[in-house]
Design a protein around this motif. Structure first.
Motif: not given
Length: 82
Positions: A4-10, A48-55
């Motif tokens: 959730l934190i990563r998703f929000s940050l992205v 999309y890229h950061f949610n897919k790879t990092w989140t």
């Protein structure tokens, strides 16, 4: 909770990138609607890229990509018409 934190940050970073690119293109004399579309597309691609790879650390999948793009295309068209 970490997702959730990563998703929000992205989301925040992609939105900032969207508006910064929009503002930059607009200040360079690019038409309003083209600036809006370019900022939106690049911000969406970044998200999309950061949610897919990092989140979510998910594998790339054509179906997921098409669903993501469809949702954001709907959002873009709504933004252009409202």
């Amino acid at each position: 909770m970490h997702q959730l934190i990563r998703f929000s940050l992205v989301g925040v970073l992609a939105t900032l990138f969207n508006y910064l690119l929009f503002w930059l293109l607009l200040s360079l004399g690019v038409f309003y609607w083209l600036s809006m579309v370019m900022g939106f597309l690049f911000g969406t691609a970044l998200g999309y890229h950061f949610n897919k790879t990092w989140t979510f650390k998910a594998d790339g999948n054509a179906t997921r990509l098409l669903m993501y793009l469809g949702l954001y295309l709907f959002s873009l068209l709504t933004g252009l018409t409202v």
